[in-house]
Design an enzyme around this catalytic site. Structure first.
Site, short mmCIF file in Angstrom:
data_model
loop_
_atom_site.label_atom_id
_atom_site.label_comp_id
_atom_site.label_asym_id
_atom_site.label_seq_id
_atom_site.Cartn_x
_atom_site.Cartn_y
_atom_site.Cartn_z
N CYS A 1 35.64 43.14 81.75
CA CYS A 1 35.00 42.29 82.76
C CYS A 1 33.57 41.92 82.36
CB CYS A 1 34.95 43.01 84.11
SG CYS A 1 36.43 42.87 85.08
N PRO B 1 26.42 49.74 78.32
CA PRO B 1 26.36 50.18 76.93
C PRO B 1 27.06 51.51 76.70
CG PRO B 1 24.25 50.55 78.00
CD PRO B 1 25.11 49.82 78.99
#
Length: 424
Positions: free
Chosen positions: A120, A126
Protein backbone atom coordinates in the site's frame (compact mmCIF):
# COMPACT_ATOMS: atom_id res chain seq x y z
CA UNK A 1 -10.68 -4.37 -13.33
CA UNK A 2 -13.39 -5.17 -10.78
CA UNK A 3 -15.55 -2.44 -9.24
CA UNK A 4 -18.26 -2.38 -6.60
CA UNK A 5 -21.61 -0.77 -7.36
CA UNK A 6 -24.07 -0.08 -4.57
CA UNK A 7 -27.26 1.82 -3.87
CA UNK A 8 -27.21 3.22 -0.35
CA UNK A 9 -29.87 4.14 2.14
CA UNK A 10 -30.80 0.61 3.25
CA UNK A 11 -30.13 -0.35 6.90
CA UNK A 12 -28.07 -3.51 7.46
CA UNK A 13 -29.70 -6.45 9.24
CA UNK A 14 -28.61 -10.02 9.96
CA UNK A 15 -25.43 -11.89 10.90
CA UNK A 16 -21.85 -11.71 9.63
CA UNK A 17 -19.00 -14.13 10.39
CA UNK A 18 -15.52 -12.63 10.73
CA UNK A 19 -12.57 -14.29 8.95
CA UNK A 20 -9.08 -14.95 10.27
CA UNK A 21 -6.83 -11.93 10.69
CA UNK A 22 -4.73 -11.01 7.66
CA UNK A 23 -2.15 -9.32 9.86
CA UNK A 24 -1.73 -12.49 11.94
CA UNK A 25 -1.90 -14.91 9.00
CA UNK A 26 1.01 -13.37 7.06
CA UNK A 27 3.69 -13.68 9.79
CA UNK A 28 2.27 -17.05 10.86
CA UNK A 29 2.69 -18.37 7.30
CA UNK A 30 6.34 -17.23 7.37
CA UNK A 31 6.89 -19.04 10.68
CA UNK A 32 6.64 -22.36 8.82
CA UNK A 33 10.13 -21.59 7.43
CA UNK A 34 11.58 -22.10 10.93
CA UNK A 35 10.99 -25.88 10.94
CA UNK A 36 11.42 -28.86 8.62
CA UNK A 37 8.20 -30.36 9.98
CA UNK A 38 4.61 -29.67 8.80
CA UNK A 39 2.67 -26.72 10.23
CA UNK A 40 -1.13 -27.04 10.07
CA UNK A 41 -3.14 -23.81 9.99
CA UNK A 42 -6.89 -23.28 10.31
CA UNK A 43 -9.05 -20.17 9.99
CA UNK A 44 -6.66 -18.83 7.33
CA UNK A 45 -8.41 -15.93 5.52
CA UNK A 46 -8.94 -16.38 1.78
CA UNK A 47 -7.37 -13.09 0.67
CA UNK A 48 -5.15 -11.85 -2.13
CA UNK A 49 -2.29 -11.06 0.28
CA UNK A 50 -2.46 -14.59 1.72
CA UNK A 51 -2.41 -16.12 -1.76
CA UNK A 52 0.60 -13.92 -2.63
CA UNK A 53 2.44 -15.07 0.51
CA UNK A 54 1.68 -18.74 -0.24
CA UNK A 55 3.07 -18.26 -3.75
CA UNK A 56 6.24 -16.66 -2.33
CA UNK A 57 6.68 -19.55 0.13
CA UNK A 58 6.25 -22.06 -2.70
CA UNK A 59 9.00 -20.29 -4.66
CA UNK A 60 11.25 -20.67 -1.62
CA UNK A 61 10.46 -24.40 -1.55
CA UNK A 62 7.55 -24.78 0.87
CA UNK A 63 5.06 -27.50 -0.08
CA UNK A 64 1.57 -26.03 0.35
CA UNK A 65 -1.40 -28.41 0.50
CA UNK A 66 -5.10 -27.97 1.17
CA UNK A 67 -6.61 -31.13 2.75
CA UNK A 68 -10.06 -30.09 1.51
CA UNK A 69 -10.06 -28.60 -1.98
CA UNK A 70 -13.25 -26.67 -1.11
CA UNK A 71 -11.82 -25.13 2.07
CA UNK A 72 -9.12 -22.48 1.52
CA UNK A 73 -9.06 -21.75 5.28
CA UNK A 74 -7.26 -25.02 6.19
CA UNK A 75 -3.69 -25.43 4.92
CA UNK A 76 -0.64 -27.60 5.62
CA UNK A 77 2.81 -26.08 5.05
CA UNK A 78 5.93 -28.22 4.81
CA UNK A 79 9.27 -26.41 4.60
CA UNK A 80 11.42 -29.56 4.84
CA UNK A 81 13.40 -28.48 1.77
CA UNK A 82 14.35 -24.82 1.24
CA UNK A 83 15.23 -24.45 -2.45
CA UNK A 84 16.01 -20.75 -2.33
CA UNK A 85 16.69 -18.15 0.36
CA UNK A 86 15.61 -15.34 -1.96
CA UNK A 87 12.38 -13.35 -2.09
CA UNK A 88 12.41 -11.66 -5.49
CA UNK A 89 11.24 -8.15 -6.36
CA UNK A 90 8.45 -9.61 -8.51
CA UNK A 91 6.92 -11.25 -5.41
CA UNK A 92 7.74 -8.60 -2.81
CA UNK A 93 6.65 -5.51 -4.78
CA UNK A 94 2.94 -6.33 -4.39
CA UNK A 95 3.04 -6.90 -0.64
CA UNK A 96 5.16 -5.28 2.06
CA UNK A 97 4.67 -8.21 4.45
CA UNK A 98 7.01 -10.30 2.27
CA UNK A 99 9.81 -8.79 4.40
CA UNK A 100 8.66 -11.28 7.08
CA UNK A 101 10.58 -14.12 5.38
CA UNK A 102 13.87 -12.34 6.22
CA UNK A 103 14.10 -13.31 9.91
CA UNK A 104 13.05 -16.97 9.54
CA UNK A 105 15.30 -17.61 6.51
CA UNK A 106 18.29 -15.98 8.18
CA UNK A 107 17.70 -17.94 11.40
CA UNK A 108 17.31 -21.34 9.75
CA UNK A 109 19.41 -21.10 6.57
CA UNK A 110 21.93 -18.52 7.89
CA UNK A 111 21.44 -16.40 4.77
CA UNK A 112 18.61 -14.52 3.07
CA UNK A 113 18.16 -12.16 0.14
CA UNK A 114 14.93 -10.18 0.22
CA UNK A 115 13.84 -7.37 -2.06
CA UNK A 116 12.97 -4.08 -0.40
CA UNK A 117 9.18 -4.11 0.00
CA UNK A 118 6.19 -2.54 -1.81
CA UNK A 119 2.47 -2.78 -0.86
CA UNK A 120 0.00 0.00 0.00
CA UNK A 121 1.18 3.53 -0.85
CA UNK A 122 0.61 4.97 2.63
CA UNK A 123 3.99 6.11 3.82
CA UNK A 124 7.62 5.14 4.04
CA UNK A 125 7.40 2.32 6.63
CA UNK A 126 11.17 1.76 6.56
CA UNK A 127 12.74 -1.61 7.36
CA UNK A 128 15.72 -0.09 9.18
CA UNK A 129 14.55 -1.41 12.56
CA UNK A 130 14.50 -4.99 11.19
CA UNK A 131 18.07 -4.53 9.92
CA UNK A 132 19.28 -2.89 13.15
CA UNK A 133 17.92 -5.78 15.23
CA UNK A 134 19.32 -8.54 13.01
CA UNK A 135 22.73 -6.83 13.01
CA UNK A 136 22.62 -6.81 16.82
CA UNK A 137 22.10 -10.59 16.60
CA UNK A 138 25.30 -10.95 14.60
CA UNK A 139 24.05 -10.81 11.02
CA UNK A 140 26.08 -9.19 8.27
CA UNK A 141 23.69 -7.10 6.15
CA UNK A 142 24.18 -5.14 2.93
CA UNK A 143 21.60 -3.30 0.82
CA UNK A 144 22.57 -3.81 -2.79
CA UNK A 145 20.60 -3.32 -6.02
CA UNK A 146 17.31 -2.98 -4.13
CA UNK A 147 17.85 -6.14 -2.08
CA UNK A 148 18.58 -6.79 1.58
CA UNK A 149 21.40 -9.35 1.61
CA UNK A 150 21.86 -10.91 5.04
CA UNK A 151 24.02 -13.74 6.35
CA UNK A 152 25.61 -14.99 9.52
CA UNK A 153 29.41 -14.92 9.75
CA UNK A 154 30.59 -17.61 9.28
CA UNK A 155 27.52 -18.93 7.47
CA UNK A 156 27.54 -22.11 9.57
CA UNK A 157 26.94 -20.03 12.72
CA UNK A 158 23.54 -19.39 14.32
CA UNK A 159 22.34 -15.90 15.12
CA UNK A 160 23.21 -14.82 18.64
CA UNK A 161 20.85 -13.59 21.33
CA UNK A 162 20.94 -9.86 21.99
CA UNK A 163 19.14 -7.05 23.82
CA UNK A 164 17.34 -4.99 21.19
CA UNK A 165 15.55 -1.68 21.72
CA UNK A 166 13.78 -0.49 18.57
CA UNK A 167 13.66 3.27 17.98
CA UNK A 168 9.92 3.07 17.39
CA UNK A 169 7.19 0.49 17.83
CA UNK A 170 7.15 -1.65 14.69
CA UNK A 171 4.77 -4.58 14.21
CA UNK A 172 6.56 -6.35 11.35
CA UNK A 173 9.92 -5.50 12.94
CA UNK A 174 8.87 -7.17 16.19
CA UNK A 175 7.59 -10.20 14.27
CA UNK A 176 10.76 -10.58 12.17
CA UNK A 177 13.07 -10.29 15.18
CA UNK A 178 10.86 -12.57 17.29
CA UNK A 179 10.98 -15.33 14.66
CA UNK A 180 14.74 -14.92 14.15
CA UNK A 181 15.37 -15.05 17.91
CA UNK A 182 13.62 -18.42 18.37
CA UNK A 183 16.55 -20.22 16.67
CA UNK A 184 19.35 -17.95 17.93
CA UNK A 185 21.92 -19.15 20.45
CA UNK A 186 21.33 -17.49 23.80
CA UNK A 187 18.63 -15.13 25.03
CA UNK A 188 17.14 -12.23 23.08
CA UNK A 189 15.26 -9.39 24.77
CA UNK A 190 13.01 -7.25 22.56
CA UNK A 191 12.27 -3.91 24.25
CA UNK A 192 9.59 -1.54 22.91
CA UNK A 193 8.00 -4.55 21.20
CA UNK A 194 4.65 -4.16 19.44
CA UNK A 195 1.76 -5.39 21.62
CA UNK A 196 -0.74 -6.00 18.82
CA UNK A 197 -2.89 -9.16 19.22
CA UNK A 198 -1.52 -10.40 15.90
CA UNK A 199 2.03 -10.37 17.34
CA UNK A 200 0.69 -12.35 20.30
CA UNK A 201 -0.95 -14.85 17.95
CA UNK A 202 2.36 -15.41 16.14
CA UNK A 203 4.10 -15.88 19.50
CA UNK A 204 1.47 -18.45 20.57
CA UNK A 205 2.17 -20.51 17.42
CA UNK A 206 5.95 -20.26 17.96
CA UNK A 207 5.50 -21.57 21.53
CA UNK A 208 3.49 -24.52 20.14
CA UNK A 209 6.45 -25.15 17.79
CA UNK A 210 8.82 -25.37 20.77
CA UNK A 211 9.99 -21.76 21.13
CA UNK A 212 10.65 -20.37 24.61
CA UNK A 213 9.01 -16.94 24.82
CA UNK A 214 7.89 -14.95 27.86
CA UNK A 215 6.15 -11.59 28.03
CA UNK A 216 3.64 -12.33 25.27
CA UNK A 217 1.23 -9.37 24.97
CA UNK A 218 3.67 -6.96 26.65
CA UNK A 219 6.23 -4.54 25.22
CA UNK A 220 9.12 -6.69 26.51
CA UNK A 221 9.55 -10.09 24.89
CA UNK A 222 12.20 -12.48 26.19
CA UNK A 223 13.15 -15.31 23.83
CA UNK A 224 15.45 -18.13 24.87
CA UNK A 225 16.76 -19.57 21.61
CA UNK A 226 16.49 -23.29 20.86
CA UNK A 227 18.37 -25.41 18.31
CA UNK A 228 15.29 -26.70 16.51
CA UNK A 229 11.56 -26.05 16.25
CA UNK A 230 8.97 -28.69 15.39
CA UNK A 231 5.61 -28.77 13.61
CA UNK A 232 2.38 -27.59 15.22
CA UNK A 233 -1.32 -26.90 14.62
CA UNK A 234 -2.83 -23.45 15.05
CA UNK A 235 -6.01 -21.51 14.34
CA UNK A 236 -5.51 -17.90 13.23
CA UNK A 237 -7.03 -15.23 15.50
CA UNK A 238 -10.21 -13.50 14.14
CA UNK A 239 -9.66 -10.24 12.26
CA UNK A 240 -10.36 -7.30 14.60
CA UNK A 241 -10.14 -4.84 11.69
CA UNK A 242 -12.79 -6.68 9.66
CA UNK A 243 -15.01 -6.80 12.76
CA UNK A 244 -14.48 -3.08 13.34
CA UNK A 245 -15.24 -2.35 9.69
CA UNK A 246 -18.65 -4.05 9.90
CA UNK A 247 -19.41 -2.23 13.17
CA UNK A 248 -18.66 1.07 11.40
CA UNK A 249 -20.92 0.04 8.52
CA UNK A 250 -23.82 -0.43 10.96
CA UNK A 251 -23.02 2.91 12.65
CA UNK A 252 -23.12 4.73 9.30
CA UNK A 253 -25.97 2.90 7.51
CA UNK A 254 -28.11 1.93 10.51
CA UNK A 255 -29.73 -1.42 11.30
CA UNK A 256 -28.95 -4.34 13.60
CA UNK A 257 -26.15 -6.85 12.94
CA UNK A 258 -24.71 -9.75 14.92
CA UNK A 259 -20.94 -9.86 14.33
CA UNK A 260 -19.91 -13.48 15.00
CA UNK A 261 -16.54 -15.22 15.51
CA UNK A 262 -14.74 -12.08 16.63
CA UNK A 263 -12.56 -11.14 19.59
CA UNK A 264 -14.18 -8.15 21.36
CA UNK A 265 -11.26 -8.06 23.82
CA UNK A 266 -8.98 -6.92 20.96
CA UNK A 267 -11.35 -4.09 19.96
CA UNK A 268 -11.56 -2.02 23.15
CA UNK A 269 -10.54 1.35 21.65
CA UNK A 270 -12.86 0.93 18.64
CA UNK A 271 -15.79 -0.13 20.83
CA UNK A 272 -15.32 2.90 23.12
CA UNK A 273 -15.41 5.31 20.17
CA UNK A 274 -18.40 3.64 18.49
CA UNK A 275 -20.33 3.74 21.77
CA UNK A 276 -19.55 7.48 21.89
CA UNK A 277 -20.97 7.69 18.36
CA UNK A 278 -24.23 6.18 19.59
CA UNK A 279 -23.84 2.60 18.37
CA UNK A 280 -25.64 0.31 20.81
CA UNK A 281 -23.74 -2.92 21.50
CA UNK A 282 -24.28 -6.16 23.39
CA UNK A 283 -20.94 -7.92 23.77
CA UNK A 284 -20.29 -11.63 24.33
CA UNK A 285 -17.06 -13.65 24.46
CA UNK A 286 -16.88 -14.04 20.67
CA UNK A 287 -19.71 -11.88 19.32
CA UNK A 288 -20.99 -8.31 19.23
CA UNK A 289 -24.62 -7.39 18.53
CA UNK A 290 -24.65 -3.83 17.18
CA UNK A 291 -27.62 -1.61 16.41
CA UNK A 292 -28.05 1.99 15.27
CA UNK A 293 -31.09 4.16 14.70
CA UNK A 294 -30.77 7.66 13.31
CA UNK A 295 -27.54 9.53 12.68
CA UNK A 296 -24.35 8.80 14.61
CA UNK A 297 -22.73 11.45 16.80
CA UNK A 298 -19.37 12.87 15.68
CA UNK A 299 -16.36 11.49 17.60
CA UNK A 300 -12.81 12.84 17.65
CA UNK A 301 -9.90 10.42 17.94
CA UNK A 302 -6.21 9.95 17.27
CA UNK A 303 -4.51 6.80 16.05
CA UNK A 304 -1.67 5.20 17.96
CA UNK A 305 -0.11 1.81 18.64
CA UNK A 306 -2.14 -0.96 20.29
CA UNK A 307 -4.01 -0.85 22.63
CA UNK A 308 -4.92 2.67 21.43
CA UNK A 309 -7.12 3.37 18.39
CA UNK A 310 -5.72 1.47 15.37
CA UNK A 311 -4.57 3.31 12.25
CA UNK A 312 -6.19 0.51 10.23
CA UNK A 313 -9.62 1.70 11.49
CA UNK A 314 -9.06 5.43 10.90
CA UNK A 315 -10.62 5.61 7.43
CA UNK A 316 -13.69 3.56 8.41
CA UNK A 317 -14.53 5.72 11.44
CA UNK A 318 -13.94 8.81 9.30
CA UNK A 319 -16.70 7.55 6.98
CA UNK A 320 -19.00 7.36 10.03
CA UNK A 321 -18.00 10.91 11.01
CA UNK A 322 -18.80 12.08 7.47
CA UNK A 323 -22.53 11.44 8.10
CA UNK A 324 -22.45 12.18 11.85
CA UNK A 325 -24.20 14.94 13.73
CA UNK A 326 -21.48 17.43 14.68
CA UNK A 327 -17.82 18.12 13.96
CA UNK A 328 -14.80 15.94 14.68
CA UNK A 329 -11.02 15.92 14.42
CA UNK A 330 -9.10 12.82 13.36
CA UNK A 331 -5.34 12.80 13.99
CA UNK A 332 -3.14 10.19 12.29
CA UNK A 333 0.11 9.55 14.18
CA UNK A 334 1.29 6.26 12.65
CA UNK A 335 1.56 6.79 8.88
CA UNK A 336 2.06 9.92 6.82
CA UNK A 337 -0.02 10.14 3.65
CA UNK A 338 -2.96 8.19 5.12
CA UNK A 339 -5.72 10.66 4.25
CA UNK A 340 -6.02 9.79 0.56
CA UNK A 341 -9.63 8.69 1.11
CA UNK A 342 -10.61 12.24 2.17
CA UNK A 343 -10.90 13.68 -1.34
CA UNK A 344 -12.92 10.63 -2.41
CA UNK A 345 -15.28 10.95 0.57
CA UNK A 346 -15.68 14.62 -0.35
CA UNK A 347 -16.73 13.54 -3.87
CA UNK A 348 -19.66 11.82 -2.15
CA UNK A 349 -20.58 15.12 -0.44
CA UNK A 350 -18.57 14.84 2.78
CA UNK A 351 -17.13 18.04 4.27
CA UNK A 352 -13.63 17.09 5.42
CA UNK A 353 -10.52 19.31 5.42
CA UNK A 354 -6.92 18.26 6.07
CA UNK A 355 -4.48 20.26 8.20
CA UNK A 356 -1.15 18.44 8.48
CA UNK A 357 -1.76 15.07 10.11
CA UNK A 358 -5.28 16.02 11.23
CA UNK A 359 -8.56 15.81 9.33
CA UNK A 360 -11.46 18.05 10.38
CA UNK A 361 -14.85 16.57 9.50
CA UNK A 362 -18.11 18.52 9.58
CA UNK A 363 -20.84 15.92 9.47
CA UNK A 364 -23.46 16.22 6.74
CA UNK A 365 -27.02 14.93 6.91
CA UNK A 366 -26.61 12.74 3.86
CA UNK A 367 -24.03 11.79 1.25
CA UNK A 368 -24.86 11.47 -2.46
CA UNK A 369 -23.72 8.59 -4.64
CA UNK A 370 -20.83 9.14 -7.07
CA UNK A 371 -17.97 7.30 -8.77
CA UNK A 372 -14.98 7.12 -6.40
CA UNK A 373 -11.61 5.41 -6.47
CA UNK A 374 -9.96 3.26 -3.79
CA UNK A 375 -6.37 4.30 -3.05
CA UNK A 376 -5.42 1.67 -0.46
CA UNK A 377 -6.89 -1.21 1.51
CA UNK A 378 -8.63 0.58 4.39
CA UNK A 379 -9.53 3.60 2.24
CA UNK A 380 -11.51 1.25 0.00
CA UNK A 381 -13.45 -0.04 3.03
CA UNK A 382 -14.28 3.54 4.07
CA UNK A 383 -15.69 4.27 0.60
CA UNK A 384 -17.90 1.17 0.77
CA UNK A 385 -19.21 2.29 4.19
CA UNK A 386 -19.88 5.79 2.83
CA UNK A 387 -21.59 4.33 -0.23
CA UNK A 388 -23.90 2.25 1.99
CA UNK A 389 -24.91 5.43 3.85
CA UNK A 390 -25.26 7.59 0.71
CA UNK A 391 -28.42 8.33 -1.27
CA UNK A 392 -28.33 6.96 -4.80
CA UNK A 393 -25.73 4.87 -6.62
CA UNK A 394 -22.04 4.76 -5.71
CA UNK A 395 -19.33 2.99 -7.67
CA UNK A 396 -15.97 2.17 -6.06
CA UNK A 397 -13.19 1.58 -8.59
CA UNK A 398 -9.89 -0.26 -8.01
CA UNK A 399 -11.27 -2.66 -5.43
CA UNK A 400 -8.27 -4.95 -5.83
CA UNK A 401 -7.11 -2.94 -2.79
CA UNK A 402 -10.19 -4.18 -0.88
CA UNK A 403 -9.58 -7.80 -1.89
CA UNK A 404 -6.12 -7.67 -0.33
CA UNK A 405 -7.64 -7.51 3.14
CA UNK A 406 -11.34 -8.46 3.01
CA UNK A 407 -12.75 -11.85 2.06
CA UNK A 408 -15.68 -11.22 -0.33
CA UNK A 409 -16.94 -8.18 1.55
CA UNK A 410 -19.73 -7.53 -0.95
CA UNK A 411 -21.17 -11.04 -0.43
CA UNK A 412 -21.24 -10.56 3.34
CA UNK A 413 -22.92 -7.16 2.90
CA UNK A 414 -25.48 -8.61 0.47
CA UNK A 415 -26.47 -11.14 3.15
CA UNK A 416 -27.06 -8.17 5.47
CA UNK A 417 -29.51 -6.68 2.97
CA UNK A 418 -27.18 -4.20 1.24
CA UNK A 419 -27.81 -3.48 -2.43
CA UNK A 420 -24.24 -4.08 -3.63
CA UNK A 421 -22.63 -6.02 -6.47
CA UNK A 422 -19.25 -6.64 -8.04
CA UNK A 423 -19.02 -5.56 -11.67
CA UNK A 424 -16.27 -5.64 -14.29
Amino acid sequence: MDKLRMTGGTPLNGEVTIAGAKNAALPILCACLLTDQPVVLRNLPDLQDVRTMLKLLQEIGVVVSFPDANNPNHVILNAAVIKSSEATYEMVKTMRASILVLGPLLARMHSAKVSLPGGCAIGARPVDQHIKGLKAMGASIKIKSGYIQAETKPTTERLKGASILTDMITVTGTENLLMAATLASGTTILENAAREPEVGDLAELLVKMGAKITGIGSDRLVIEGVEKLHGAEHSVIPDRIEAGTFLCAVAAAGGEVLVKHCRPDTLDAVIVKLKEAGLKMEIGPDWIKASMQGRPKAVSFRTSEYPAFPTDMQAQLMAVNAVANGNSTITETIFENRFMHVQELNRLGADIAIEGNTAIAQGVERLSGAIVMATDLRASASLVIAGLAAQGETQVDRIYHLDRGYDRMEQKLTRLGANIERIK
